[in-house]
Scaffold this motif. Structure first.
Motif, PDB file in Angstrom:
ATOM      1  N   ALA A 150      55.840  29.279  82.500  1.00 27.04           N
ATOM      2  CA  ALA A 150      57.073  29.071  83.257  1.00 27.04           C
ATOM      3  C   ALA A 150      56.776  28.563  84.664  1.00 27.04           C
ATOM      4  O   ALA A 150      57.612  27.890  85.269  1.00 27.04           O
ATOM      5  CB  ALA A 150      57.881  30.371  83.330  1.00 27.04           C
ATOM      6  N   LEU A 151      55.574  28.868  85.158  1.00 26.89           N
ATOM      7  CA  LEU A 151      55.161  28.416  86.490  1.00 26.89           C
ATOM      8  C   LEU A 151      54.331  27.131  86.428  1.00 26.89           C
ATOM      9  O   LEU A 151      53.763  26.709  87.432  1.00 26.89           O
ATOM     10  CB  LEU A 151      54.374  29.522  87.196  1.00 26.89           C
ATOM     11  CG  LEU A 151      55.188  30.774  87.541  1.00 26.89           C
ATOM     12  CD1 LEU A 151      54.273  31.906  87.982  1.00 26.89           C
ATOM     13  CD2 LEU A 151      56.228  30.462  88.603  1.00 26.89           C
ATOM     14  N   GLY A 152      54.262  26.516  85.260  1.00 29.78           N
ATOM     15  CA  GLY A 152      53.582  25.231  85.122  1.00 29.78           C
ATOM     16  C   GLY A 152      52.104  25.304  84.790  1.00 29.78           C
ATOM     17  O   GLY A 152      51.406  24.291  84.863  1.00 29.78           O
ATOM     18  N   TYR A 153      51.614  26.471  84.406  1.00 29.71           N
ATOM     19  CA  TYR A 153      50.209  26.605  84.022  1.00 29.71           C
ATOM     20  C   TYR A 153      50.038  26.307  82.532  1.00 29.71           C
ATOM     21  O   TYR A 153      50.951  26.528  81.735  1.00 29.71           O
ATOM     22  CB  TYR A 153      49.688  28.017  84.326  1.00 29.71           C
ATOM     23  CG  TYR A 153      49.552  28.287  85.796  1.00 29.71           C
ATOM     24  CD1 TYR A 153      48.399  27.920  86.477  1.00 29.71           C
ATOM     25  CD2 TYR A 153      50.573  28.900  86.514  1.00 29.71           C
ATOM     26  CE1 TYR A 153      48.272  28.163  87.841  1.00 29.71           C
ATOM     27  CE2 TYR A 153      50.453  29.151  87.876  1.00 29.71           C
ATOM     28  CZ  TYR A 153      49.291  28.778  88.526  1.00 29.71           C
ATOM     29  OH  TYR A 153      49.171  29.014  89.876  1.00 29.71           O
ATOM     30  N   GLU A 154      48.870  25.820  82.181  1.00 34.68           N
ATOM     31  CA  GLU A 154      48.501  25.580  80.784  1.00 34.68           C
ATOM     32  C   GLU A 154      47.632  26.753  80.339  1.00 34.68           C
ATOM     33  O   GLU A 154      46.595  27.019  80.948  1.00 34.68           O
ATOM     34  CB  GLU A 154      47.752  24.257  80.648  1.00 34.68           C
ATOM     35  CG  GLU A 154      48.615  23.072  81.048  1.00 34.68           C
ATOM     36  CD  GLU A 154      47.844  21.760  81.044  1.00 34.68           C
ATOM     37  OE1 GLU A 154      46.910  21.614  80.221  1.00 34.68           O
ATOM     38  OE2 GLU A 154      48.177  20.907  81.879  1.00 34.68           O
ATOM     39  N   VAL A 155      48.074  27.438  79.302  1.00 34.26           N
ATOM     40  CA  VAL A 155      47.438  28.683  78.879  1.00 34.26           C
ATOM     41  C   VAL A 155      46.548  28.448  77.664  1.00 34.26           C
ATOM     42  O   VAL A 155      46.963  27.822  76.691  1.00 34.26           O
ATOM     43  CB  VAL A 155      48.514  29.742  78.556  1.00 34.26           C
ATOM     44  CG1 VAL A 155      47.895  30.984  77.943  1.00 34.26           C
ATOM     45  CG2 VAL A 155      49.300  30.102  79.820  1.00 34.26           C
ATOM     46  N   THR A 156      45.343  28.984  77.755  1.00 36.94           N
ATOM     47  CA  THR A 156      44.442  29.060  76.604  1.00 36.94           C
ATOM     48  C   THR A 156      44.299  30.530  76.261  1.00 36.94           C
ATOM     49  O   THR A 156      43.858  31.331  77.100  1.00 36.94           O
ATOM     50  CB  THR A 156      43.054  28.473  76.934  1.00 36.94           C
ATOM     51  OG1 THR A 156      43.192  27.083  77.195  1.00 36.94           O
ATOM     52  CG2 THR A 156      42.081  28.682  75.777  1.00 36.94           C
ATOM     53  N   ILE A 157      44.699  30.891  75.047  1.00 36.07           N
ATOM     54  CA  ILE A 157      44.523  32.266  74.586  1.00 36.07           C
ATOM     55  C   ILE A 157      43.140  32.354  73.949  1.00 36.07           C
ATOM     56  O   ILE A 157      42.834  31.619  73.003  1.00 36.07           O
ATOM     57  CB  ILE A 157      45.638  32.681  73.617  1.00 36.07           C
ATOM     58  CG1 ILE A 157      46.983  32.628  74.351  1.00 36.07           C
ATOM     59  CG2 ILE A 157      45.366  34.079  73.053  1.00 36.07           C
ATOM     60  CD1 ILE A 157      48.197  32.890  73.504  1.00 36.07           C
ATOM     61  N   LEU A 158      42.324  33.207  74.508  1.00 38.08           N
ATOM     62  CA  LEU A 158      40.945  33.325  74.047  1.00 38.08           C
ATOM     63  C   LEU A 158      40.875  34.050  72.710  1.00 38.08           C
ATOM     64  O   LEU A 158      41.589  35.041  72.500  1.00 38.08           O
ATOM     65  CB  LEU A 158      40.109  34.066  75.094  1.00 38.08           C
ATOM     66  CG  LEU A 158      39.926  33.312  76.405  1.00 38.08           C
ATOM     67  CD1 LEU A 158      39.340  34.227  77.475  1.00 38.08           C
ATOM     68  CD2 LEU A 158      39.036  32.094  76.199  1.00 38.08           C
TER      69      LEU A 158
END
Length: 179
Positions: A150-158
């Protein structure tokens, strides 16, 4: 800052162990603000504890995360944060039942790539500083999994793999993205 990388996610999901491996490999790391606050509050008899006063705890975590960011500027290269400012802002928003302070978060950006450790019940363990049960950890994880994008970060779930493999994934992902 592009070289400030957040490792966040589920409480008890292996973040601190991963940060220790990154430090062993020569990377600069910043300890989780929350654990430092809990230790200090338990020693001093304070009440800014997540199980007593989540809002006071989150406000302290925000202040400490800002101090950590300022101190981390002295390091060259990657600096890996065990949680950080966004986690603290999300905790305060949850405690106060208010939306995330987007403008504040935007003023203090981290690298766009954030790594999340997912819920991992097989390794979850409570201790003197982690008194909440796994259901609270899951709710926190859900908030963070939603807050970062929502804050514009790209998430990688480990993935749930060895700590060495996780460190390889983090460093490899950053290298692949030219970071």
């Amino acid at each position: 800052m592009d070289r400030f990388v957040v490792i966040s996610g589920c409480s008890g999901g292996g973040k601190s162990t991963l940060l220790a491996e990154l430090a062993r490999r020569g990377c600069a790391v910043v300890e989780e603000p929350g654990r430092r606050i809990v230790s200090e509050q338990l020693l001093s008899g304070g009440s800014a504890l997540p199980w007593l006063d989540l809002a006071a705890f989150a406000r302290r975590a925000i202040a400490l995360a800002l101090d950590d960011r300022a101190a981390a500027r002295q390091h060259s290269g990657w600096v890996f944060f065990d949680r950080g400012l966004i986690d603290a802002v999300a905790a305060l928003a949850s405690a106060m039942a208010t939306p995330l302070d987007r403008a504040f978060c935007d003023a203090h950006r981290y690298n766009r790539r954030v790594f999340l450790t997912p819920p991992w019940p097989e390794i979850y363990a409570g201790d003197a500083e982690r008194r909440h049960d796994f259901s609270v950890a899951l709710a926190e994880y859900d908030r963070l999994r939603d807050a970062y994008p929502a804050l514009g970060y790209e998430v990688t779930i480990l993935p749930k793999v060895s700590v060495s493999a996780r460190a390889d994934i983090v460093l490899g992902t950053l290298a692949e993205e030219g970071m």
